[in-house]
Design a protein around this motif. Structure first.
Motif, mmCIF file in Angstrom:
data_model
loop_
_atom_site.group_PDB
_atom_site.id
_atom_site.type_symbol
_atom_site.label_atom_id
_atom_site.label_comp_id
_atom_site.label_asym_id
_atom_site.label_seq_id
_atom_site.Cartn_x
_atom_site.Cartn_y
_atom_site.Cartn_z
ATOM 1 N N LYS B 43 95.822 113.200 48.853
ATOM 2 C CA LYS B 43 96.420 114.292 49.625
ATOM 3 C C LYS B 43 95.345 115.306 50.030
ATOM 4 C CE LYS B 43 100.112 116.120 47.712
ATOM 5 N NZ LYS B 43 100.902 116.582 46.535
ATOM 6 N N PHE B 44 94.489 115.646 49.081
ATOM 7 C CA PHE B 44 93.400 116.595 49.315
ATOM 8 C C PHE B 44 92.524 116.116 50.493
ATOM 9 C CE2 PHE B 44 89.236 118.397 48.473
ATOM 10 C CZ PHE B 44 89.471 119.652 47.928
ATOM 11 N N LEU B 45 92.180 114.836 50.454
ATOM 12 C CA LEU B 45 91.313 114.283 51.505
ATOM 13 C C LEU B 45 92.024 114.223 52.851
ATOM 14 C CD1 LEU B 45 89.473 111.437 49.545
ATOM 15 C CD2 LEU B 45 88.548 113.634 50.270
ATOM 16 N N LEU B 46 93.340 113.898 52.828
ATOM 17 C CA LEU B 46 94.102 113.846 54.086
ATOM 18 C C LEU B 46 94.119 115.214 54.766
ATOM 19 C CD1 LEU B 46 97.177 111.576 53.172
ATOM 20 C CD2 LEU B 46 95.428 111.098 54.885
ATOM 21 N N VAL B 47 94.335 116.261 53.971
ATOM 22 C CA VAL B 47 94.348 117.625 54.540
ATOM 23 C C VAL B 47 92.957 117.963 55.085
ATOM 24 C CG1 VAL B 47 94.540 120.087 53.981
ATOM 25 C CG2 VAL B 47 96.267 118.504 53.147
ATOM 26 N N ALA B 48 91.936 117.708 54.273
ATOM 27 C CA ALA B 48 90.572 118.085 54.680
ATOM 28 C C ALA B 48 90.111 117.320 55.921
ATOM 29 C CB ALA B 48 89.603 117.856 53.522
ATOM 30 N N PHE B 49 90.315 116.015 55.929
ATOM 31 C CA PHE B 49 89.766 115.208 57.025
ATOM 32 C C PHE B 49 90.619 115.271 58.289
ATOM 33 C CE2 PHE B 49 86.967 113.836 53.840
ATOM 34 C CZ PHE B 49 85.863 113.274 54.462
ATOM 35 N N ASN B 50 91.949 115.348 58.148
ATOM 36 C CA ASN B 50 92.790 115.369 59.354
ATOM 37 C C ASN B 50 93.132 116.778 59.816
ATOM 38 O OD1 ASN B 50 92.919 112.581 59.808
ATOM 39 N ND2 ASN B 50 94.416 112.372 58.184
ATOM 40 N N PHE B 51 93.758 117.579 58.942
ATOM 41 C CA PHE B 51 94.173 118.923 59.364
ATOM 42 C C PHE B 51 92.969 119.842 59.602
ATOM 43 C CE2 PHE B 51 98.669 118.750 57.268
ATOM 44 C CZ PHE B 51 99.033 117.785 58.186
ATOM 45 N N MET B 52 91.957 119.763 58.715
ATOM 46 C CA MET B 52 90.782 120.635 58.863
ATOM 47 C C MET B 52 89.724 120.027 59.772
ATOM 48 S SD MET B 52 90.298 121.911 54.945
ATOM 49 C CE MET B 52 89.559 123.525 55.158
ATOM 50 N N ALA B 53 90.011 118.822 60.276
ATOM 51 C CA ALA B 53 89.104 118.118 61.198
ATOM 52 C C ALA B 53 87.718 117.886 60.596
ATOM 53 C CB ALA B 53 88.996 118.893 62.518
ATOM 54 N N LEU B 54 87.672 117.678 59.284
ATOM 55 C CA LEU B 54 86.384 117.416 58.639
ATOM 56 C C LEU B 54 85.784 116.090 59.112
ATOM 57 C CD1 LEU B 54 84.642 118.921 56.490
ATOM 58 C CD2 LEU B 54 85.518 117.313 54.824
ATOM 59 N N LYS B 55 86.648 115.189 59.605
ATOM 60 C CA LYS B 55 86.130 113.901 60.097
ATOM 61 C C LYS B 55 85.212 114.092 61.316
ATOM 62 C CE LYS B 55 90.375 113.067 62.650
ATOM 63 N NZ LYS B 55 91.631 112.372 62.644
ATOM 64 N N LYS B 56 85.351 115.270 61.972
ATOM 65 C CA LYS B 56 84.492 115.551 63.136
ATOM 66 C C LYS B 56 83.207 116.273 62.722
ATOM 67 C CE LYS B 56 88.370 116.106 66.295
ATOM 68 N NZ LYS B 56 89.242 117.131 66.875
ATOM 69 N N ALA B 57 83.116 116.652 61.442
ATOM 70 C CA ALA B 57 81.963 117.439 60.987
ATOM 71 C C ALA B 57 80.779 116.542 60.619
ATOM 72 C CB ALA B 57 82.368 118.275 59.778
ATOM 73 N N HIS B 58 79.644 117.186 60.414
ATOM 74 C CA HIS B 58 78.443 116.474 59.971
ATOM 75 C C HIS B 58 78.718 115.814 58.616
ATOM 76 C CE1 HIS B 58 74.307 116.023 58.416
ATOM 77 N NE2 HIS B 58 73.946 115.998 59.700
#
Lengths: 191, 80
Positions: B43-58
């Motif tokens: 759940k933590f990773l889903l929020v960070a990578f999708n909602f916080m758009a971390l997948k677009k980060a360095h």
């Protein structure tokens, strides 16, 4: 309004800005250490921790998790709409985001009132000391997040909002989700 | 229009929340605790990578957050 795209692949420009991410990591580390100390303390008196944790209402915790997650979803949608330059929709989703936060605080107030009525106050035992301090600090973060979103909403209405500000506000709000996602299982579910 | 990916993410997050609450009610075994921690980490990773758009980060930020989560879940999982 400035909706210029930012290159987030640059190490210095994560979504929300580098300073916000430094804050996010500091907050996560702080709450993380406190939760690890809680876990270590539970080994000294596992029966007390088990008994005390049964006084917490898992349903309240789960509903509050859903409130925060749904609010986070609306926040992500508000940022998406802002990037599409649909500021009216962005403002609408920002309102829904704040509603989620307010519902979280309302349910937390009910939960706190019940705990106080039953005498499970700060100082009752080690478990409840952790419970009040950790959830209390988290509630303060949610309140600060709501104030930031309120200012963001005002900027949107005045057409002065910048993409960096919208993303930074969103990152702070999502940080409240992340902290809660660490607190909920450890406090409510695993003892 | 809402991003479909975010709608699916929210659905998955709610399902995972209900699952962890159910598992907690069913078992007090160590394996149940580890399962709850594991699902919460997802759940933590889903929020960070999708909602916080971390997948677009360095990748530095992605590795740092995953590293924090591994250390946190690892220590709590061992201690509990």
């Amino acid at each position: 309004m400035n909706t210029t795209k930012i290159n987030h692949k640059n190490i210095y420009y994560p979504p929300g800005g580098i300073l916000m991410w430094i804050i996010i990591f500091l907050e996560l580390i702080t709450f993380g250490i406190a939760l690890i100390v809680l876990a270590v303390s539970s080994k000294e008196n596992p029966v007390l921790f088990h008994t005390s944790s049964t006084h917490l209402n898992t349903t309240y915790g789960a509903i509050n998790t859903v409130f925060l997650l749904t609010s986070g979803f609306f926040m992500a949608t508000a940022v998406h709409q802002f990037k599409l330059k649909d500021f009216k929709k962005s403002s609408f989703y920002l309102k829904l985001t704040m509603l989620g936060g307010i519902l979280f605080l309302l349910l937390k107030t009910i939960e706190y009132n019940r705990k106080i009525a039953l005498g499970f106050v700060l100082g009752y035992d080690t478990f409840f000391n952790f419970y009040w301090l950790l959830t209390g600090f988290h509630v303060i973060h949610v309140i600060v997040g709501l104030v930031i979103l309120l200012f963001m909403h005002r900027s949107l209405k005045k057409d002065t909002a910048l993409l960096e500000d919208v993303e930074a506000s969103a990152a702070f709000w999502h940080m409240c989700d992340l902290i809660w996602l660490l607190l909920f299982p450890v406090l409510y579910l695993i003892f | 229009m809402m991003k479909k990916n975010n709608i699916y993410t929210l659905g998955a997050l709610i399902l995972l929340t209900l699952s962890t609450a159910l598992i907690s009610g069913i078992t007090t075994l160590k394996i149940g605790t580890l399962l709850i921690l594991g699902l919460s980490a997802v759940k933590f990773l889903l929020v960070a990578f999708n909602f916080m758009a971390l997948k677009k980060a360095h990748i530095f930020w992605q590795i740092a957050l995953i590293g924090f989560l591994i250390v946190f879940v690892g220590i709590v999982g061992i201690v509990i």
